[in-house]
Motif scaffolding. Structure first.
Motif, PDB file in Angstrom:
ATOM      1  N   TYR A 105      45.582 -11.646  25.543  1.00  0.00           N
ATOM      2  CA  TYR A 105      46.099 -10.550  26.361  1.00  0.00           C
ATOM      3  C   TYR A 105      45.511 -10.618  27.764  1.00  0.00           C
ATOM      4  O   TYR A 105      44.301 -10.726  27.953  1.00  0.00           O
ATOM      5  N   GLY A 106      46.385 -10.548  28.742  1.00  0.00           N
ATOM      6  CA  GLY A 106      45.950 -10.568  30.137  1.00  0.00           C
ATOM      7  C   GLY A 106      46.710  -9.533  30.928  1.00  0.00           C
ATOM      8  O   GLY A 106      47.104  -8.503  30.418  1.00  0.00           O
ATOM      9  N   ARG A 107      47.008  -9.832  32.139  1.00  0.00           N
ATOM     10  CA  ARG A 107      47.697  -8.883  33.021  1.00  0.00           C
ATOM     11  C   ARG A 107      49.112  -8.629  32.491  1.00  0.00           C
ATOM     12  O   ARG A 107      50.011  -9.456  32.675  1.00  0.00           O
ATOM     13  N   PRO A 108      49.353  -7.482  31.824  1.00  0.00           N
ATOM     14  CA  PRO A 108      50.629  -7.297  31.115  1.00  0.00           C
ATOM     15  C   PRO A 108      51.848  -7.262  32.034  1.00  0.00           C
ATOM     16  O   PRO A 108      52.897  -7.823  31.687  1.00  0.00           O
ATOM     17  N   TYR A 109      51.726  -6.602  33.184  1.00  0.00           N
ATOM     18  CA  TYR A 109      52.887  -6.535  34.069  1.00  0.00           C
ATOM     19  C   TYR A 109      53.234  -7.923  34.595  1.00  0.00           C
ATOM     20  O   TYR A 109      54.405  -8.335  34.593  1.00  0.00           O
ATOM     21  N   GLY A 110      52.227  -8.673  35.030  1.00  0.00           N
ATOM     22  CA  GLY A 110      52.475 -10.034  35.508  1.00  0.00           C
ATOM     23  C   GLY A 110      53.055 -10.918  34.421  1.00  0.00           C
ATOM     24  O   GLY A 110      53.938 -11.739  34.684  1.00  0.00           O
ATOM     25  N   LYS A 111      52.557 -10.763  33.197  1.00  0.00           N
ATOM     26  CA  LYS A 111      53.083 -11.524  32.070  1.00  0.00           C
ATOM     27  C   LYS A 111      54.559 -11.208  31.854  1.00  0.00           C
ATOM     28  O   LYS A 111      55.374 -12.125  31.626  1.00  0.00           O
ATOM     29  N   ASN A 203      47.490   1.633  25.876  1.00  0.00           N
ATOM     30  CA  ASN A 203      48.780   1.790  26.556  1.00  0.00           C
ATOM     31  C   ASN A 203      49.393   3.153  26.261  1.00  0.00           C
ATOM     32  O   ASN A 203      49.989   3.788  27.149  1.00  0.00           O
TER      33      ASN A 203
END
Length: 282
Positions: A105-111, A203
């Motif tokens: 899991y990383g930057r969700p919006y960028g993903k 979230n």
């Protein structure tokens, strides 16, 4: 995208016996429900048995976890379904939750933006996908890069705010949790059993805090105020009132998730009891 007014959201319809699930989907279609949203991080292939068992109902992933599926493979699978069942499959996409995804899991919006870019490059149409959008940035992406949004664990106030961001065109299909039980204490008990897991996922807690709930509301298994706000508890009239609140706030479709103490069983009796609302809100 026009997928009707009342859908069913279910984890059970993507797990267990395929024959049982296909028969249930066919009955849901006859009862007047216009869409089925498959929960529990489904893959595109999970929609196949339900599409084959029905002739009109839309089947959607609600929601495919983008950390678990490569976009090029998803685009290919979705194109095959649209060829076999034109206009009846919707690709619902979501970023999942850090505690469940783990180290990936990383930057969700960028993903999500990268995932949408790769879907576009693979020829997957934006008009056949929706995003599990809660916050303003993801709702804007649902407006600009998809056909709309499928928010989960929300209130009519969230639906109102989401519609303001989406504007008048994109689809807005919030999920609504329903407990059909006139005994309020019993209904809240079933609701809390279900809600406890979600209150451990940032979230959702951030989304609820944005809606004005306090930390005390989110503690433990949730306050009465929180439970009564995110669930429709009671009889058919109580559910109808909450549906109307979402529709008045700007929802195009509401997807009902029936909650019972038995999480493994399909709530066939409850779906049948709620079916008149599909006609009433058609």
């Amino acid at each position: 995208m026009d997928i009707g007014r009342l859908g069913v959201w279910s984890i059970g319809l993507r797990s267990g016996d395929h024959t049982r699930n296909a028969e249930a989907a066919a009955e849901l279609e006859e009862l007047g429900y216009t869409a089925t949203w498959l929960g529990g991080s489904p893959g595109v292939e999970d929609a196949v048995p339900l599409l084959e068992a029905t002739s009109r109902m839309v089947v959607a992933t609600g929601i495919l976890n983008i950390w678990e599926h490569e976009p090029e493979a998803v685009a290919e699978q979705a194109a095959k379904l649209d060829q076999d069942h034109p206009g009846r499959f919707v690709l619902g996409l979501g970023v999942g939750h850090a505690p469940l995804v783990g180290d990936r899991y990383g930057r969700p919006y960028g993903k999500m933006i990268d995932y949408l870019d790769r879907l576009d490059a693979a020829g997957s149409p934006a008009g056949r996908r929706v995003l599990a959008a809660l916050g303003p940035k993801m709702l804007a992406a649902a407006r600009d890069r998809a056909a709309g949004a499928h928010p989960y664990l929300v209130t009519p106030e969230h639906t109102r705010r989401a519609r303001e961001i989406l504007g008048s065109g994109p689809l807005l299909a919030p999920e609504l949790k329903v407990v059909l039980d006139r005994d309020l204490d019993s209904a809240r008990s079933a609701a809390r059993e279900h809600l406890a897991m979600y209150l451990r996922l940032p979230n959702y807690t951030r989304s609820l805090l944005r809606l004005g709930f306090g930390e005390d509301d989110l503690a433990g298994t949730g306050s009465d105020h929180l439970v009564d706000s995110v669930f429709a508890l009671g009889d058919l009239d109580a559910v109808d009132r909450r549906l109307t609140e979402h529709f008045d706030a700007g929802a195009d479709q509401v997807t009902i998730q029936v909650i019972t103490h038995n999480r493994d069983a399909l709530p066939l009796s409850e779906w049948r009891s709620l079916a008149p609302l599909a006609t009433a809100h058609a």
